[in-house]
Design a protein around this motif. Structure first.
Motif, mmCIF file in Angstrom:
data_model
loop_
_atom_site.group_PDB
_atom_site.id
_atom_site.type_symbol
_atom_site.label_atom_id
_atom_site.label_comp_id
_atom_site.label_asym_id
_atom_site.label_seq_id
_atom_site.Cartn_x
_atom_site.Cartn_y
_atom_site.Cartn_z
ATOM 1 N N TYR A 153 0.837 -1.206 0.000
ATOM 2 C CA TYR A 153 0.000 0.000 0.000
ATOM 3 C C TYR A 153 0.876 1.262 0.000
ATOM 4 N N ILE A 154 1.830 1.330 0.931
ATOM 5 C CA ILE A 154 2.680 2.518 1.038
ATOM 6 C C ILE A 154 3.516 2.701 -0.223
ATOM 7 N N ASN A 155 4.102 1.633 -0.744
ATOM 8 C CA ASN A 155 4.924 1.765 -1.954
ATOM 9 C C ASN A 155 4.101 2.128 -3.181
ATOM 10 N N ASP A 156 2.813 1.774 -3.203
ATOM 11 C CA ASP A 156 1.921 2.191 -4.292
ATOM 12 C C ASP A 156 1.464 3.634 -4.119
ATOM 13 N N ASN A 183 17.281 11.730 -6.114
ATOM 14 C CA ASN A 183 18.156 11.889 -7.286
ATOM 15 C C ASN A 183 17.604 11.085 -8.469
ATOM 16 N N GLU A 184 16.285 11.131 -8.634
ATOM 17 C CA GLU A 184 15.561 10.456 -9.729
ATOM 18 C C GLU A 184 15.486 8.940 -9.593
ATOM 19 N N LYS A 185 15.977 8.373 -8.496
ATOM 20 C CA LYS A 185 15.904 6.922 -8.276
ATOM 21 C C LYS A 185 14.798 6.632 -7.268
ATOM 22 N N GLN A 186 13.850 5.758 -7.664
ATOM 23 C CA GLN A 186 12.750 5.412 -6.778
ATOM 24 C C GLN A 186 13.229 4.433 -5.704
ATOM 25 N N LEU A 187 12.867 4.743 -4.445
ATOM 26 C CA LEU A 187 13.243 3.900 -3.314
ATOM 27 C C LEU A 187 12.049 3.064 -2.863
ATOM 28 N N VAL A 188 12.323 1.991 -2.132
ATOM 29 C CA VAL A 188 11.286 1.071 -1.668
ATOM 30 C C VAL A 188 11.218 1.122 -0.146
ATOM 31 N N TYR A 210 13.829 3.575 4.155
ATOM 32 C CA TYR A 210 14.199 3.468 2.743
ATOM 33 C C TYR A 210 15.714 3.365 2.658
ATOM 34 N N ARG A 211 16.220 2.358 1.979
ATOM 35 C CA ARG A 211 17.657 2.228 1.739
ATOM 36 C C ARG A 211 18.038 3.198 0.629
ATOM 37 N N ASN A 212 19.128 3.891 0.831
ATOM 38 C CA ASN A 212 19.610 4.865 -0.131
ATOM 39 C C ASN A 212 21.124 4.706 -0.216
ATOM 40 N N SER A 213 21.727 5.198 -1.283
ATOM 41 C CA SER A 213 23.170 5.026 -1.397
ATOM 42 C C SER A 213 23.937 6.319 -1.652
ATOM 43 N N LYS A 214 23.221 7.390 -1.938
ATOM 44 C CA LYS A 214 23.903 8.640 -2.278
ATOM 45 C C LYS A 214 23.322 9.811 -1.507
ATOM 46 N N LYS A 215 24.131 10.837 -1.379
ATOM 47 C CA LYS A 215 23.669 12.067 -0.753
ATOM 48 C C LYS A 215 22.563 12.677 -1.618
ATOM 49 N N PRO A 216 21.439 13.055 -1.010
ATOM 50 C CA PRO A 216 20.324 13.582 -1.804
ATOM 51 C C PRO A 216 20.582 14.988 -2.348
ATOM 52 N N ARG A 217 20.345 15.159 -3.634
ATOM 53 C CA ARG A 217 20.367 16.479 -4.276
ATOM 54 C C ARG A 217 18.934 16.928 -4.569
ATOM 55 N N THR A 218 18.108 15.945 -4.975
ATOM 56 C CA THR A 218 16.680 16.208 -5.160
ATOM 57 C C THR A 218 15.895 15.079 -4.509
ATOM 58 N N VAL A 219 14.772 15.445 -3.920
ATOM 59 C CA VAL A 219 13.860 14.474 -3.315
ATOM 60 C C VAL A 219 12.470 14.803 -3.848
ATOM 61 N N THR A 220 11.866 13.813 -4.508
ATOM 62 C CA THR A 220 10.511 13.971 -5.030
ATOM 63 C C THR A 220 9.595 13.026 -4.278
ATOM 64 N N VAL A 221 8.498 13.576 -3.770
ATOM 65 C CA VAL A 221 7.517 12.781 -3.050
ATOM 66 C C VAL A 221 6.182 12.915 -3.766
ATOM 67 N N LYS A 222 5.609 11.776 -4.112
ATOM 68 C CA LYS A 222 4.264 11.727 -4.689
ATOM 69 C C LYS A 222 3.396 10.986 -3.685
ATOM 70 N N ASN A 223 2.344 11.634 -3.191
ATOM 71 C CA ASN A 223 1.479 11.036 -2.184
ATOM 72 C C ASN A 223 0.068 10.915 -2.751
ATOM 73 N N LEU A 224 -0.350 9.670 -2.946
ATOM 74 C CA LEU A 224 -1.672 9.379 -3.509
ATOM 75 C C LEU A 224 -2.621 8.784 -2.471
ATOM 76 N N ILE A 225 -2.258 8.852 -1.195
ATOM 77 C CA ILE A 225 -3.114 8.277 -0.161
ATOM 78 C C ILE A 225 -4.473 8.949 -0.197
ATOM 79 N N MET A 226 -5.481 8.168 -0.439
ATOM 80 C CA MET A 226 -6.902 8.550 -0.428
ATOM 81 C C MET A 226 -7.278 9.663 -1.397
#
Length: 159
Positions: free
Chosen positions: A73-76, A83-88, A107-123
């Motif tokens: 549910y959360i990942n959907d 940095n344009e890479k989708q995390l799980v 969320y596992r990440n491997s690089k220092k964030p330059r951009t963070v995009t959040v899309k929230n479709l809850i309800m």
């Protein structure tokens, strides 16, 4: 006087459609931690609309089926791209009490964030007045935003 009484009663019984999400960057591990809180009955309705039937009396963090449903549910519904890479997301903790569901995810990440995009479709497909409140914290950067069915995504540029 009657108008005022009617309006007061209407406000009292009108449901509030809101969620709270905070996302925080942990520099020591370069991972992200997320906290989400929403109304449990709304969560159940949203899940049913997406084909997941949940028995609320058996829904808990100790139940592997519940964890699997919640992570899907959360990942959907909340898409986190760094940095344009989708995390799980992976569930760390779940609490259901007083018609509220609160969860901590990572969320596992491997690089220092330059951009963070959040899309929230809850309800957002359920309620036209849905408000998904979001706070993003990365080092000295902190910003909050209200996401709605008309505005579901926000990109944060980190300096």
């Amino acid at each position: 006087m009657l108008k005022l009484l009617f309006f007061s009663v209407w406000i009292t019984f009108h449901p509030v459609h809101v969620t709270l999400t905070s996302i925080e960057y942990v520099p020591e591990t370069v991972d992200f931690k997320m906290f989400v809180r929403m109304y449990f009955d709304d969560f159940l309705v949203d899940c049913r609309m997406n084909g997941s039937l949940i028995k609320d009396e058996k829904f808990s963090g100790d139940n592997p089926a519940s964890v699997e449903i919640l992570e899907k549910y959360i990942n959907d519904k909340i898409v986190l791209r760094v940095n344009e890479k989708q995390l799980v997301a992976r569930l760390q903790n779940l609490n259901v009490a007083d018609n509220e569901i609160s969860m901590n995810l990572s969320y596992r990440n491997s690089k220092k964030p330059r951009t963070v995009t959040v899309k929230n479709l809850i309800m957002t497909g359920l309620y036209s007045d849905q408000a998904n409140m979001l706070v993003v914290r990365i080092n000295d950067f902190e910003e909050g935003v209200k996401l709605t069915p008309d505005l579901t995504e926000k990109t944060f540029k980190i300096k």
